[in-house]
Design a protein around this motif. Structure first.
Motif, mmCIF file in Angstrom:
data_model
loop_
_atom_site.group_PDB
_atom_site.id
_atom_site.type_symbol
_atom_site.label_atom_id
_atom_site.label_comp_id
_atom_site.label_asym_id
_atom_site.label_seq_id
_atom_site.Cartn_x
_atom_site.Cartn_y
_atom_site.Cartn_z
ATOM 1 N N SER A 93 6.191 -9.228 -6.036
ATOM 2 C CA SER A 93 6.225 -9.161 -4.575
ATOM 3 C C SER A 93 6.268 -7.686 -4.189
ATOM 4 O O SER A 93 6.671 -6.827 -4.987
ATOM 5 N N ILE A 94 5.871 -7.409 -2.977
ATOM 6 C CA ILE A 94 5.807 -6.026 -2.508
ATOM 7 C C ILE A 94 7.150 -5.635 -1.906
ATOM 8 O O ILE A 94 7.656 -6.314 -1.015
ATOM 9 N N SER A 95 7.687 -4.544 -2.397
ATOM 10 C CA SER A 95 8.940 -4.026 -1.858
ATOM 11 C C SER A 95 8.664 -3.124 -0.663
ATOM 12 O O SER A 95 9.237 -3.301 0.399
ATOM 13 N N ASN A 96 7.806 -2.130 -0.863
ATOM 14 C CA ASN A 96 7.431 -1.269 0.256
ATOM 15 C C ASN A 96 6.148 -0.516 -0.032
ATOM 16 O O ASN A 96 5.712 -0.431 -1.177
ATOM 17 N N VAL A 97 5.545 -0.005 1.034
ATOM 18 C CA VAL A 97 4.349 0.823 0.931
ATOM 19 C C VAL A 97 4.526 2.046 1.816
ATOM 20 O O VAL A 97 5.155 1.987 2.874
ATOM 21 N N CYS A 98 4.000 3.158 1.353
ATOM 22 C CA CYS A 98 4.035 4.401 2.110
ATOM 23 C C CYS A 98 2.616 4.942 2.174
ATOM 24 O O CYS A 98 1.928 5.041 1.157
ATOM 25 N N LEU A 99 2.187 5.268 3.387
ATOM 26 C CA LEU A 99 0.819 5.727 3.622
ATOM 27 C C LEU A 99 0.835 7.063 4.342
ATOM 28 O O LEU A 99 1.606 7.245 5.291
ATOM 29 N N HIS A 100 0.013 7.983 3.885
ATOM 30 C CA HIS A 100 -0.135 9.267 4.573
ATOM 31 C C HIS A 100 -1.619 9.478 4.840
ATOM 32 O O HIS A 100 -2.407 9.589 3.910
ATOM 33 N N ILE A 101 -1.968 9.508 6.119
ATOM 34 C CA ILE A 101 -3.355 9.678 6.557
ATOM 35 C C ILE A 101 -3.590 11.159 6.813
ATOM 36 O O ILE A 101 -2.796 11.820 7.489
ATOM 37 N N PHE A 102 -4.692 11.673 6.275
ATOM 38 C CA PHE A 102 -5.065 13.071 6.444
ATOM 39 C C PHE A 102 -6.318 13.167 7.295
ATOM 40 O O PHE A 102 -7.381 12.671 6.901
ATOM 41 N N MET A 103 -6.193 13.790 8.473
ATOM 42 C CA MET A 103 -7.344 13.983 9.356
ATOM 43 C C MET A 103 -6.985 15.024 10.404
ATOM 44 O O MET A 103 -5.802 15.244 10.679
ATOM 45 N N GLU A 104 -7.987 15.642 10.973
ATOM 46 C CA GLU A 104 -7.744 16.648 12.001
ATOM 47 C C GLU A 104 -7.699 16.023 13.394
ATOM 48 O O GLU A 104 -6.813 16.318 14.174
ATOM 49 N N LYS A 105 -8.676 15.181 13.699
ATOM 50 C CA LYS A 105 -8.767 14.536 15.011
ATOM 51 C C LYS A 105 -9.277 13.121 14.834
ATOM 52 O O LYS A 105 -10.080 12.888 13.924
ATOM 53 N N PRO A 106 -8.915 12.219 15.712
ATOM 54 C CA PRO A 106 -7.939 12.373 16.788
ATOM 55 C C PRO A 106 -6.522 12.357 16.221
ATOM 56 O O PRO A 106 -6.302 11.923 15.093
ATOM 57 N N LYS A 107 -5.593 12.796 16.999
ATOM 58 C CA LYS A 107 -4.187 12.722 16.599
ATOM 59 C C LYS A 107 -3.786 11.246 16.597
ATOM 60 O O LYS A 107 -4.210 10.470 17.451
ATOM 61 N N LEU A 108 -2.988 10.840 15.657
ATOM 62 C CA LEU A 108 -2.640 9.426 15.489
ATOM 63 C C LEU A 108 -1.275 9.053 16.076
ATOM 64 O O LEU A 108 -0.794 7.940 15.842
ATOM 65 N N LYS A 109 -0.700 9.946 16.823
ATOM 66 C CA LYS A 109 0.632 9.718 17.396
ATOM 67 C C LYS A 109 0.752 8.347 18.061
ATOM 68 O O LYS A 109 1.746 7.646 17.879
ATOM 69 N N HIS A 110 -0.262 7.945 18.814
ATOM 70 C CA HIS A 110 -0.204 6.677 19.552
ATOM 71 C C HIS A 110 -0.705 5.488 18.734
ATOM 72 O O HIS A 110 -0.694 4.365 19.235
ATOM 73 N N TYR A 111 -1.138 5.715 17.508
ATOM 74 C CA TYR A 111 -1.696 4.640 16.682
ATOM 75 C C TYR A 111 -0.854 4.314 15.454
ATOM 76 O O TYR A 111 -1.012 3.248 14.871
ATOM 77 N N LYS A 112 0.021 5.221 15.039
ATOM 78 C CA LYS A 112 0.773 5.007 13.790
ATOM 79 C C LYS A 112 1.599 3.723 13.816
ATOM 80 O O LYS A 112 1.608 2.988 12.836
ATOM 81 N N GLU A 113 2.268 3.450 14.914
ATOM 82 C CA GLU A 113 3.100 2.245 14.986
ATOM 83 C C GLU A 113 2.233 0.994 14.957
ATOM 84 O O GLU A 113 2.580 -0.005 14.311
ATOM 85 N N LEU A 114 1.087 1.031 15.617
ATOM 86 C CA LEU A 114 0.165 -0.112 15.614
ATOM 87 C C LEU A 114 -0.384 -0.350 14.206
ATOM 88 O O LEU A 114 -0.473 -1.500 13.756
ATOM 89 N N ILE A 115 -0.738 0.723 13.508
ATOM 90 C CA ILE A 115 -1.214 0.607 12.123
ATOM 91 C C ILE A 115 -0.109 -0.001 11.255
ATOM 92 O O ILE A 115 -0.346 -0.915 10.465
#
Length: 160
Positions: A93-115
């Motif tokens: 079973s999955i305990s946890n996942v950690c993701l780090h997205i690398f990009m310049e634009k657009p800023k993901l501030k308003h999308y991280k929680e939705l993702i």
């Protein structure tokens, strides 16, 4: 109980003629798209491959060859479901996942929680078992020069 980790990195080049990208199953207006054999969701690709990695299985290309025209345009959600089924098949079973997205634009501030919410839902895990971060490469390399988008994924799985 056995505990295993998996890690993976995925990167896709930018197509400046496109309008949006898909990250973690979320459509994001970007003014560009990503070049890929599938829908180009680097988040789900890295996540799926990290799950396969944790089980000691092959990389995504082993199961989803970019030369296979029958899967051209495949949804990365299907790829993730394949990896999730392998985790279950192997008795984990999955305990946890950690993701780090690398990009310049657009800023993901308003999308991280939705993702984060979307990934928790797709994986049927608690919201606090998913971590989504985003950062730039300060102008360095292909990502920093706005030629590509990448994602690093790490997962922890436990035997049932």
């Amino acid at each position: 109980m056995k505990i295993k980790t998996g890690i993976s990195f995925d990167i896709h080049r930018i197509d400046k003629s496109g309008k949006e990208i898909v990250l973690g199953g979320v459509n994001i207006p970007a003014g560009y798209s990503l070049i890929a054999h599938s829908d180009g969701d680097v988040v789900l690709h890295a996540l799926s491959e990290s799950l396969l990695s944790s089980l000691g299985l092959g990389d995504l290309g082993t199961y989803f060859s970019p030369n296979d025209e029958s899967i051209k345009g495949i949804s990365s959600k299907e790829i993730l479901n394949f990896a999730l089924n392998k985790v279950i098949e192997y008795g984990y079973s999955i305990s946890n996942v950690c993701l780090h997205i690398f990009m310049e634009k657009p800023k993901l501030k308003h999308y991280k929680e939705l993702i984060k919410e979307n990934i928790a839902h797709m994986m049927n895990i608690d919201l606090d078992s998913v971590s989504v971060h985003a950062g730039t490469l300060e102008g360095c390399g292909e990502i920093g020069k706005e030629e590509a988008v990448g994602c690093l994924a790490n997962c922890l799985i436990c035997s049932k």
